[in-house]
Design a protein around this motif. Structure first.
Motif, mmCIF file in Angstrom:
data_model
loop_
_atom_site.group_PDB
_atom_site.id
_atom_site.type_symbol
_atom_site.label_atom_id
_atom_site.label_comp_id
_atom_site.label_asym_id
_atom_site.label_seq_id
_atom_site.Cartn_x
_atom_site.Cartn_y
_atom_site.Cartn_z
ATOM 1 N N UNK A 73 1.120 -1.277 0.313
ATOM 2 C CA UNK A 73 0.537 0.031 -0.270
ATOM 3 C C UNK A 73 0.401 1.326 -0.117
ATOM 4 N N UNK A 74 2.064 1.509 1.139
ATOM 5 C CA UNK A 74 2.804 2.066 0.954
ATOM 6 C C UNK A 74 3.821 2.718 -0.206
ATOM 7 N N UNK A 75 4.139 1.638 -1.675
ATOM 8 C CA UNK A 75 3.971 1.755 -2.352
ATOM 9 C C UNK A 75 3.807 2.349 -3.174
ATOM 10 N N UNK A 76 2.577 1.870 -3.416
ATOM 11 C CA UNK A 76 1.583 2.750 -4.763
ATOM 12 C C UNK A 76 1.838 3.951 -3.983
ATOM 13 N N UNK A 77 1.056 4.087 -2.802
ATOM 14 C CA UNK A 77 0.606 5.525 -2.443
ATOM 15 C C UNK A 77 2.345 6.785 -2.933
ATOM 16 N N UNK A 177 7.017 -3.128 -6.968
ATOM 17 C CA UNK A 177 5.426 -2.507 -6.857
ATOM 18 C C UNK A 177 4.347 -3.151 -6.970
ATOM 19 N N UNK A 178 4.297 -2.865 -8.543
ATOM 20 C CA UNK A 178 2.888 -4.432 -9.241
ATOM 21 C C UNK A 178 3.266 -5.969 -8.813
ATOM 22 N N UNK A 184 -2.841 -9.545 -9.644
ATOM 23 C CA UNK A 184 -3.003 -9.499 -11.175
ATOM 24 C C UNK A 184 -3.636 -8.323 -12.216
ATOM 25 N N UNK A 185 -4.281 -7.568 -11.105
ATOM 26 C CA UNK A 185 -4.601 -5.854 -11.791
ATOM 27 C C UNK A 185 -3.947 -5.451 -11.858
ATOM 28 N N UNK A 186 -3.374 -4.971 -10.957
ATOM 29 C CA UNK A 186 -2.457 -3.891 -10.073
ATOM 30 C C UNK A 186 -0.937 -4.321 -10.780
ATOM 31 N N UNK A 315 10.252 -8.876 -2.949
ATOM 32 C CA UNK A 315 10.219 -9.060 -4.291
ATOM 33 C C UNK A 315 10.551 -9.969 -4.536
ATOM 34 N N UNK A 316 9.371 -10.909 -4.703
ATOM 35 C CA UNK A 316 10.389 -12.439 -5.761
ATOM 36 C C UNK A 316 11.454 -12.632 -6.645
ATOM 37 N N UNK A 317 12.429 -13.114 -5.908
ATOM 38 C CA UNK A 317 14.263 -12.891 -7.209
ATOM 39 C C UNK A 317 14.892 -11.511 -5.866
#
Ligand SMILES: [Fe+2]
Ligand SMILES: [Fe+2]
Length: 318
Positions: A73-77, A177-178, A184-186, A315-317
């Motif tokens: 949420x923070x990263x989207x903000x 962030x996605x 999947x939508x984000x 984050x994966x990877x």
């Protein structure tokens, strides 16, 4: 991200800026045409799950509604508030490249129009999905825009160097962030925005390649100044340092990403360490750059060692 380094005053401008912009205009024209050919038209409404929408007057936002929580949420903000500040970036970009009626001003208009879509799609997504309190988001936007983006208007070479790094940094932080959202939508929205940021980076990177041929020493000094002073454009967001620390812990944007995925690919593309015939100040700047990259590497390693004991999902990877 932040790293403790002594401030280094930017080097003075000792080239004719207007003459350089003029000489680069045909290159800007070719790069603009290439951009227009490869940039795909896209529409924010195609990316928004409107079936999830409900009226806020009948059903106000409550904290239990978001599917995104914590760092996602923070990263989207931070991502949206950064994109929201476009009027300030436009003012700066127009001040640097807006002279004349040719390729430069065409680019300024095109770039601004494309950037505007990023805040639209992010806000529509966050509002329809109720993933962030829309009132807090609007208040954040008001604060952010009234404060503006405080950055002294740089000269052409400093400006080009900053935007090349910044577009790549934004591409990677949006993309991660996605991924981190687990939605999947984000993720699809962030893949789309990141593709735009990549093309912006390529434009600025390649025009600076041409500038390096014309003004190698001044260009190298400007690039080094910008690497040493680099700050994300969202640095003015209230609570940014705390938020950036969380974003780093999650591997969305940390020192390793900054050094290995943003600075090095562009520095290597420009072949900064292979250029010959530089003046003394540019040679000295290049030594400071090598030193800085080493310091970043050591700081990133220390950060990774600390992270090994942290329970924050990455984050994966990453
Ligand atoms: Fe953007
Ligand atoms: Fe961009």
């Amino acid at each position: 991200m932040s790293i403790e380094l002594p401030p280094i005053p930017p080097t003075a401008t000792d080239y004719d800026e207007r003459a350089l912009l003029h000489e680069l205009e045909p290159v800007a024209g070719r790069l603009y045409d290439r951009h227009a050919k490869v940039a795909q038209e896209w529409f924010p409404h195609d990316y928004i799950p409107y079936r999830l929408g409900r009226d806020f007057d009948k059903e106000p936002w409550t904290p239990d509604q978001p599917r995104l929580t914590g760092i996602a949420q923070t990263a989207f903000e931070v991502g949206l508030l950064t994109e929201d500040n476009l009027p300030s970036y436009h003012r700066l970009i127009h001040g640097m490249f807006g002279d004349g009626d040719g390729a430069w001003i065409n680019w300024v208009g095109r770039w601004t129009a494309e950037e505007g879509r990023h805040a639209i799609v992010l806000r529509d997504y966050l509002t329809v999905t109720r993933n962030i309190d829309p009132i807090a988001l609007e208040r954040g936007r008001m604060t952010q825009l009234q404060q503006g983006y405080q950055h002294d208007a740089p000269d052409t070479l400093h400006g080009l160097a900053y935007v090349a790094f910044q577009e790549l940094a934004t591409r990677i932080s949006h993309r991660n962030t996605g991924r981190y959202s687990d939605d999947p939508v984000a993720d699809r929205i962030m893949v789309r925005i990141a593709a735009d940021e990549n093309l912006h980076m390529v434009f600025y990177r390649d025009i600076l390649s041409a500038a390096i041929e014309l003004q190698p020493s001044a260009a190298v000094r400007a690039i080094v100044d910008e690497v040493l002073a680099f700050q994300m454009p969202g640095a003015g967001i209230p609570g940014f340092l705390r938020k950036a620390a969380q974003i780093a812990k999650a591997g969305i944007y940390d020192l390793r990403v900054h050094r290995d995925e943003v600075l090095l690919p562009i520095i290597n593309h420009w072949k900064i360490f292979e250029l010959s015939g530089l003046d003394g100040a540019a040679e000295e700047a290049r030594r400071r750059l090598a030193d800085h990259l080493e310091k970043l590497d050591r700081a990133a390693k220390r950060f990774e060692e600390k992270l090994a004991r942290s329970s924050v999902p990455r984050v994966s990877g990453a």
